[in-house]
Design an enzyme around this catalytic site. Structure first.
Site, PDB file in Angstrom:
ATOM      1  N   TYR A 217      -5.857  -7.581  13.957  1.00 23.22           N
ATOM      2  CA  TYR A 217      -4.810  -8.421  13.399  1.00 23.22           C
ATOM      3  C   TYR A 217      -4.777  -9.803  14.047  1.00 23.22           C
ATOM      4  O   TYR A 217      -5.228 -10.006  15.171  1.00 23.22           O
ATOM      5  CB  TYR A 217      -3.445  -7.757  13.596  1.00 23.22           C
ATOM      6  CG  TYR A 217      -3.224  -6.528  12.749  1.00 23.22           C
ATOM      7  CD1 TYR A 217      -3.324  -6.592  11.362  1.00 23.22           C
ATOM      8  CD2 TYR A 217      -2.896  -5.308  13.334  1.00 23.22           C
ATOM      9  CE1 TYR A 217      -3.105  -5.470  10.582  1.00 23.22           C
ATOM     10  CE2 TYR A 217      -2.668  -4.179  12.560  1.00 23.22           C
ATOM     11  CZ  TYR A 217      -2.778  -4.268  11.183  1.00 23.22           C
ATOM     12  OH  TYR A 217      -2.558  -3.149  10.415  1.00 23.22           O
TER      13      TYR A 217
ATOM     14  N   THR B 217      -2.017  -5.161  -4.724  1.00 23.76           N
ATOM     15  CA  THR B 217      -1.931  -3.727  -4.986  1.00 23.76           C
ATOM     16  C   THR B 217      -3.270  -3.036  -4.769  1.00 23.76           C
ATOM     17  O   THR B 217      -4.328  -3.658  -4.866  1.00 23.76           O
ATOM     18  CB  THR B 217      -1.492  -3.468  -6.439  1.00 23.76           C
ATOM     19  OG1 THR B 217      -2.451  -4.055  -7.337  1.00 23.76           O
ATOM     20  CG2 THR B 217      -0.126  -4.066  -6.726  1.00 23.76           C
ATOM     21  N   HIS B 218      -3.188  -1.741  -4.464  1.00 20.78           N
ATOM     22  CA  HIS B 218      -4.325  -0.825  -4.562  1.00 20.78           C
ATOM     23  C   HIS B 218      -3.874   0.205  -5.596  1.00 20.78           C
ATOM     24  O   HIS B 218      -3.360   1.263  -5.247  1.00 20.78           O
ATOM     25  CB  HIS B 218      -4.628  -0.145  -3.220  1.00 20.78           C
ATOM     26  CG  HIS B 218      -5.362  -1.018  -2.258  1.00 20.78           C
ATOM     27  ND1 HIS B 218      -4.806  -1.457  -1.082  1.00 20.78           N
ATOM     28  CD2 HIS B 218      -6.615  -1.537  -2.297  1.00 20.78           C
ATOM     29  CE1 HIS B 218      -5.681  -2.208  -0.433  1.00 20.78           C
ATOM     30  NE2 HIS B 218      -6.785  -2.272  -1.152  1.00 20.78           N
TER      31      HIS B 218
ATOM     32  N   LYS C 127     -11.791  -4.502  -5.236  1.00 23.89           N
ATOM     33  CA  LYS C 127     -13.099  -4.684  -4.595  1.00 23.89           C
ATOM     34  C   LYS C 127     -14.221  -4.113  -5.473  1.00 23.89           C
ATOM     35  O   LYS C 127     -14.967  -3.220  -5.068  1.00 23.89           O
ATOM     36  CB  LYS C 127     -13.143  -4.038  -3.211  1.00 23.89           C
ATOM     37  CG  LYS C 127     -12.162  -4.631  -2.210  1.00 23.89           C
ATOM     38  CD  LYS C 127     -12.337  -4.017  -0.830  1.00 23.89           C
ATOM     39  CE  LYS C 127     -11.352  -4.592   0.165  1.00 23.89           C
ATOM     40  NZ  LYS C 127      -9.969  -4.116  -0.049  1.00 23.89           N
TER      41      LYS C 127
ATOM     42  N   ILE D  65     -22.892  -2.366 -10.712  1.00 26.13           N
ATOM     43  CA  ILE D  65     -23.684  -3.192 -11.619  1.00 26.13           C
ATOM     44  C   ILE D  65     -22.762  -3.849 -12.640  1.00 26.13           C
ATOM     45  O   ILE D  65     -21.652  -3.376 -12.899  1.00 26.13           O
ATOM     46  CB  ILE D  65     -24.776  -2.371 -12.328  1.00 26.13           C
ATOM     47  CG1 ILE D  65     -24.136  -1.255 -13.177  1.00 26.13           C
ATOM     48  CG2 ILE D  65     -25.765  -1.809 -11.315  1.00 26.13           C
ATOM     49  CD1 ILE D  65     -25.135  -0.552 -14.084  1.00 26.13           C
TER      50      ILE D  65
ATOM     51  N   ASP E 190       0.828  -1.214   0.000  1.00 26.75           N
ATOM     52  CA  ASP E 190       0.000   0.000   0.000  1.00 26.75           C
ATOM     53  C   ASP E 190       0.859   1.258   0.000  1.00 26.75           C
ATOM     54  O   ASP E 190       0.791   2.091   0.915  1.00 26.75           O
ATOM     55  CB  ASP E 190      -0.942  -0.016   1.209  1.00 26.75           C
ATOM     56  CG  ASP E 190      -1.899  -1.190   1.165  1.00 26.75           C
ATOM     57  OD1 ASP E 190      -2.210  -1.666   0.060  1.00 26.75           O
ATOM     58  OD2 ASP E 190      -2.329  -1.645   2.237  1.00 26.75           O
TER      59      ASP E 190
END
EC number: 4.1.1.23
Length: 277
Positions: A229, A63-64, A95, A99, A40
């Site tokens: 965590y 990854t983001h 994520k 639609i 990140d």
């Protein structure tokens, strides 16, 4: 715990119905690692540097990509080259949650070009079954080009405090996965979900969904924003096949040493789980 989680990665790879899951288990066994590092960071240089330094010790980099301030062709080509060099898969934690028509364009079109470089993606099923159907449809289209090299994880559970990804939501996640096994390789969850039964689906003998568990950290129990965590041993003990660690690795004083420690603890926990199988 699902009986499949008692088997070795090699045994599961040999009979796995999903091509990408099969490859992932083979990578894990060859490199003796079940670590996914959540990178990140916010620049391409940081991302590629981490991927290169940690690549030998991980099975997957997560990854983001939309948090990068300088995403470009350099990002894509660099990640692809490092995945080949160090033999790991790329998981874009996008994520998807919209639609079907929209997620198809987000995945296979658009600025981020996710289908071009991410082996694994994930989605929430809040929009309904159509989101899984839409992504699977895109991946199976004749002009898609990447075929069995791509797979989907359904976000079935979360480790954050107060998560609403429970109960019927989780059950429906499993229902939808069973209908699209060629593309859905598993779940982001805290435990195996293969034995979940509902009014519309039940487990089958060949079913073997891969479990990725987030929120793994050796030295911390949580943060101020609700993350909870657990250790590599506790996550693997509950049935995780792959542990996802972020700040515990990339924010450590020595990320390489941290990655090696997570690799060691994760692998030892896996060996303890499978025993003599």
């Amino acid at each position: 715990m699902s009986s499949k989680s008692q088997l070795t990665y090699t045994a599961r790879a040999s009979k796995h119905p999903n091509a990408l899951a099969k490859r992932l288990f083979e990578i894990a066994e060859a490199k003796k690692t079940n670590v996914t590092v959540s990178a990140d960071v916010t620049t391409t240089k940081e991302l590629l540097d981490l991927a290169d330094r940690l690549g030998p010790y991980i099975a997957v980099i997560k990854t983001h990509i939309d948090i990068l301030s300088d995403f470009s062709d350099e990002t894509i080509e660099g990640l692809k080259a490092l995945a080949q060099k160090h033999i790991f898969l790329i998981f874009e934690d996008r994520k998807f949650i919209d639609i079907g028509n929209t997620v198809q364009k987000q995945y296979h079109r658009g600025t981020l070009r996710i289908s071009e470089w991410a082996h694994i993606i994930n989605c929430s099923i809040l929009p309904g079954e159509g989101i899984v159907e839409a992504l699977a449809q895109t991946a199976s289209a004749p002009d898609f080009g990447y075929g069995p090299e791509r797979g989907l994880l359904i976000l079935a559970e979360m480790t954050s405090k107060g998560s609403l990804a429970t109960g019927q939501y989780t059950t429906s996640s499993v229902d939808y996965a069973r209908k699209s096994k060629n593309f859905v390789m598993g779940f982001v969850s805290t435990r195996p979900l293969g034995e979940v039964q509902s009014e519309v689906s039940s487990p089958s003998d060949e079913e073997d969904f891969v479990v990725f568990t987030t929120g793994v950290n050796i030295s911390s129990k949580g943060d101020k924003l609700g993350q909870q965590y657990q250790t590599p041993a506790s996550a693997i003990g509950r049935g995780a096949d792959f542990i996802i660690a972020g700040r515990g690795i990339y924010a450590a004083p020595d990320p390489v040493q941290a990655a090696q420690q997570y690799q060691k603890e994760g692998w030892e926990a896996y060996l303890a789980r499978v025993g003599g199988n």
